[in-house]
Structure formats: C-alpha cells, structure tokens
Design an enzyme around this catalytic site. Structure first.
Site, short mmCIF file in Angstrom:
data_model
loop_
_atom_site.label_atom_id
_atom_site.label_comp_id
_atom_site.label_asym_id
_atom_site.label_seq_id
_atom_site.Cartn_x
_atom_site.Cartn_y
_atom_site.Cartn_z
N GLU A 119 0.84 -1.19 0.00
CA GLU A 119 0.00 0.00 0.00
C GLU A 119 0.88 1.24 0.00
OE1 GLU A 119 -3.11 0.09 2.88
OE2 GLU A 119 -3.97 -1.81 2.23
N HIS A 230 -9.59 10.16 2.88
CA HIS A 230 -9.14 9.11 1.95
C HIS A 230 -9.26 9.64 0.53
CE1 HIS A 230 -8.57 5.25 0.02
NE2 HIS A 230 -8.27 4.73 1.19
N ARG A 274 -1.41 9.76 1.88
CA ARG A 274 -2.82 9.98 1.59
C ARG A 274 -3.19 11.46 1.48
NH1 ARG A 274 -5.94 5.41 5.28
NH2 ARG A 274 -5.69 3.70 3.79
N HIS A 335 -12.12 10.04 6.37
CA HIS A 335 -11.84 8.62 6.55
C HIS A 335 -11.36 8.25 7.94
CE1 HIS A 335 -10.79 4.56 5.44
NE2 HIS A 335 -9.51 4.75 5.71
N ARG A 370 -1.86 9.34 9.29
CA ARG A 370 -1.71 7.90 9.56
C ARG A 370 -1.19 7.15 8.34
NH1 ARG A 370 -4.91 3.43 8.53
NH2 ARG A 370 -6.66 4.73 7.83
#
Length: 512
Positions: A119, A230, A274, A335, A370
């Site tokens: 990811e 997100h 992100r 998100h 995060r």
C-alpha cells in the site's frame, strides 16, 4: 471481589480490550448499535505488520524489518508521530497478529503462507488481508464470536451519553434512559468521527461519541486538527471506499483527458501519502469543474479485480460501474481521525479511571497523517495494552516539550440559539475544516458553531448530534491555532510546515 470495567465500543480496540480483561475483571461492553457496526467492520485494506515467518525467498517483502515499518510510520506522520508509541506498535504487532489468528481471524494465505500486499507509503509489501478486501469484517466477526463465548456482559443497541466523574475520577457511565452504571474503570473505544462531514467512508455510527463525552467530562484531547481524507471513495451515493490496496496493485489516477496527473504532484504518484493524493485529486477536480477524476484499474483485469477485491467489485457493479473495463469516478472523503482523547502508551487519559483506545484516542502514534493499514493493528496492540495499564490507575504524565499547552475550549451553548442541525454542521465542516482550511473561514465557522445549541439527548440521534457539535468546535479551534500546514491539516494561508510548530496540540474544556 473482582474489579469491574466498562468498555464503550465494539470495534477491534474495544473487543480486544474486553476479551483481554474477561478472565480477571467483570466486564460490560456497551455498543449503541449491534456489535458488528463499527469502522472496523468496514475496513478493507488490511493490517500492516512485519512477521519473521514471512521469509519466502524472492517475495516482495524480502528484507522487510520492524525498523523499516517504524521508519515508514514516522515519515507518514509528517514529523509528529511519537517514536515510542510507533515502536510499541511495530514491535508488538506480530504478537497481536498471532492472537488475532488464535481468535479465528481468517487471514488470506498462499501456499500455506500468509499473503501480503503493498500500500501507499510502505517500503515493502507487509499488508495482511482477509477475504481479499474484507479484512475488517474478518476481524470483527471473529472477535464477535469469541466475545459471545466469553464472560463479558454485552449490551447492544444501548446508547451511552456521558462519563460519570466524581471527585475528579471516572466512576461509570450514564445511559440514554438515565440509568447510571458504575465501574472501577471506563474504557472509551468508540471509533472515529466521519459523520462530522457530509462525505465519509465511515458508517453512520461514527459520530465522535467517545471524544464528545470525554470533553464534556473535562478530559484533554489532542491533535484534533488532523483529519485524514481518503483519496479514493466512489463518487456515488454512500462514498464507498476504494481501498488504497487497489493503487498498490497498480491502478492509476487519471484526469478528464486520461493523463496520470499525480506524476506531476509527487515522486510516488498514486502511492504518495494519503493527504498528498487527496489534495492532488481535489486540485485536479477544481481544474475540470463538474467532472471527477477517475481510478483506472482496467490493466489489472476484471477476473483479478473480482478475486482480489470482491466487495469493491460488488459495490462498483451495484452502482453500474464495470471497473474491469472502464475507469471509475473517485473523490476524497473523510476517513480517519489522527486526533482524539489524549492518552499515554497505556491508554490512560487526564482523568483517573478513564481510558481510551483505538481511533477515539490519540497517543501520538499517527502524528499528522496515519500510515495506511496501521489502524487495525493499533486497535489490536493497544487494546491489549490498555488492560495492562489498568494495573497503574494514575492519570497520564504531565505535558512534556513535545506537546503544546492546552487550548481552552468553551463548551457553553448559546441559550437563545437553535438546536444544531446535523446536515448544516456537516456542510460547514466540509467547507471550512475539510481538505483545505484558512483563518477567515475557520473564524466564521467557529462563530456559527457557537450560535448553535446541543439538543437534549432524548434519543440516539440527538445524543450523537450533541457530541458532533462539541467536537466540531474543538476541531475548528485546533485548526485555527495551528498556523502552518502539516499532514492532514492544510491551510492555504499558511501552506508551508513550520519546524517551530512540530508539536502535538492539546485542547481542554474551560471548566476542566
């Protein structure tokens, strides 16, 4: 006589804490819906962890180390992740995974070995998943089964409205019907706050309840300006999450002309952090008004997509999108909350007897942004540690140099104001405290929020609205105080990061 514990919330953090405590304490777990309704249930991507057993020669994780996981987490945190809590997460992660497997979580395997994917912002492929893109559901249902077999008293569809504090100590909770339930310790594991915004990947239950209750009780909160949006939710009713793992497998973001615009935004393009990808999408959408950007996964093929991402595949098809053949429209959505109730590494808050864990808490782990797939691991690791922390009932340590002095938060309602309307609050927060902020909009938002009044909690929705209002005020006040851009907090009037402000923020009610 055994001591008693109340756990509020039924995600991975709350259920882990309840199960860990069941043998030594009398545990009651409250959840306002049914046990499966939590952010955990809807998590897709997986669990980031480095496991020594993953030593398959030539595999994409070859050479991965806990130090690498620590490093990736610190980089994503944009200079604010607390290194001690990060190291705890990464070092204790493998044991937490072993416990999840022992409790029945069916992580996907290939040739008998745990499968793992890549990811964004991860150096190695270290993401465990279950059911392809149904990792959260696999964890939730396994823990629910163990919980129902345990001695934990489960009270579903029961709304907790406040923490009871007497003589400066948490001694229980008050329910919507007025019942007071006493306990030696209260653990808030109520999840996130996605319903602060009109566009969110979170379920309807994510209404910042634990944070709202903690603030009213006088607890200190932290890093409330940092909200993660997100980058890729489906641009269709419900904002269904299109997991980061899809881009990890090779999907790309394209503009109206079919060009990969993220190549011009960041060296890692679609696999950038992100916040960078989300703002890149928002900027591109502004350039082509009325037309969303698209996620192109067609090169992966319909068969692979259906097998690797069965839930996303079904959701896309339900909305009329054949994503194996045609790129799908995507847009950012709220998100994950990096901020929350301030805790130490044992889940202790500023109020003795009150603990917090998971997304409702902030121990400095995630910093300003995060790292993907660290959240489920956080719930498992710190859900265990919070029970260990019960052995030392002292509140968390005094503030140190890494934290700012608390901002004073005025909780007083305008007695002549109107009861807050959730839709109006959500739109105000999206416009003023969403992907981009500025001082003028934030000041107007705070003035508007101060004119609204929390409704009397007569049902679950009014109790939620009261929590959303107090948290919205805290978010805007925190965003006003941070006059720089960092991670999930971006101010157009202060677009650069300021090294002098590389500290965790704190906020506390004036009556605390």
């Amino acid at each position: 006589m055994r001591k008693s514990i109340i756990v509020v919330g039924s995600g991975v953090a709350g259920m882990t804490a309840a199960l860990e405590a069941a043998d030594a304490y009398d545990v009651t777990l409250f959840t306002k819906a049914d046990l499966a309704q939590s952010n955990t249930r809807y998590a897709q991507g997986g669990v980031a962890v480095v496991i020594d057993a993953m030593s398959d020669p030539g595999a994409p994780h070859l050479g991965d180390t806990i130090e690498s996981h620590v490093g990736d987490t610190l980089v994503a945190g944009a200079g604010l992740s607390d290194e001690d809590t990060v190291r705890i997460l990464c070092a204790e992660g493998p044991e937490a995974i072993d416990e999840l497997i022992a409790r029945g979580v069916p992580f996907d395997r290939h040739d008998g070995e745990l499968s793992h994917g890549l990811e964004a912002a991860h150096t190695y492929a270290r993401i465990l998943h279950a059911g392809g893109d149904a990792t959260g559901a696999g964890i939730a249902y396994a823990l629910i089964d163990r919980l129902r077999e345990s001695t934990v008293t489960i009270r579903e569809r029961t709304t907790v409205v406040d923490v009871i504090v007497e003589a400066g100590q948490a001694v229980g909770v008050r329910l919507l019907d007025g019942e007071d339930v006493r306990a030696d310790s209260v653990i808030l594991a109520t999840g996130g706050a996605g319903q602060l915004f009109p566009y969110t990947t979170n379920p309807e239950v994510a209404t910042a309840d634990g944070l709202g209750m903690a603030l009213r009780a006088g607890a200190v909160a932290a890093d409330l300006e940092f909200y993660q949006f997100h980058p890729t939710s489906l641009d269709a009713p419900g904002n269904f999450l299109i997991s980061e793992a899809v881009r990890g497998e090779g999907a790309t973001l394209i503009d109206v002309d079919g060009k990969r615009f993220m190549l011009d935004v960041h060296p890692d393009a679609e696999l950038a952090p992100r916040d960078v990808v989300a703002r890149g999408i928002a900027a591109q959408m502004a350039k082509q008004p009325g037309i969303p950007v698209r996620l192109d996964a067609t090169a992966l093929g319909a068969e692979f997509l259906a097998k690797r991402f069965p839930n996303i595949d079904a959701a896309c098809r339900a909305q009329g999108f054949d994503w194996g053949e045609v790129p799908i429209p995507v847009t950012p959505a709220a998100h994950y909350y990096m901020g929350g109730i301030r805790t130490d590494e044992w889940g202790r808050t500023s109020i003795p007897g009150l603990y917090a864990v998971g997304e409702a808490a902030c121990n400095g782990l995630h910093g300003a942004n995060r790292l993907a797939s660290n959240s489920l691991l956080e719930g498992a690791v710190y859900g265990t540690r919070v029970i260990e922390g019960l052995n030392d009932p002292a509140p968390l340590a005094e503030f140190d140099s890494d934290w700012t002095a608390p901002i004073a938060l005025d909780l007083a309602d305008d007695p002549d104001g109107d009861d807050v309307n959730r839709s109006d609050l959500q739109q105000l927060m999206w416009d003023a405290a969403g992907l981009s902020r500025n001082g003028e909009d934030l000041e107007r938002a705070l003035a508007t929020l101060s004119e609204w009044r929390a409704p009397v909690a007569t049902d679950a929705k009014s109790a939620e609205d009261a929590n959303l209002l107090v948290v919205a005020r805290a978010v805007v006040a925190s965003a006003m105080a941070r006059r720089e851009s960092r991670g999930g907090h971006y101010r157009t009037d202060f677009p650069e990061s300021d090294p002098a402000q590389a500290k965790h923020s704190s906020i506390a009610p004036q009556h605390a």
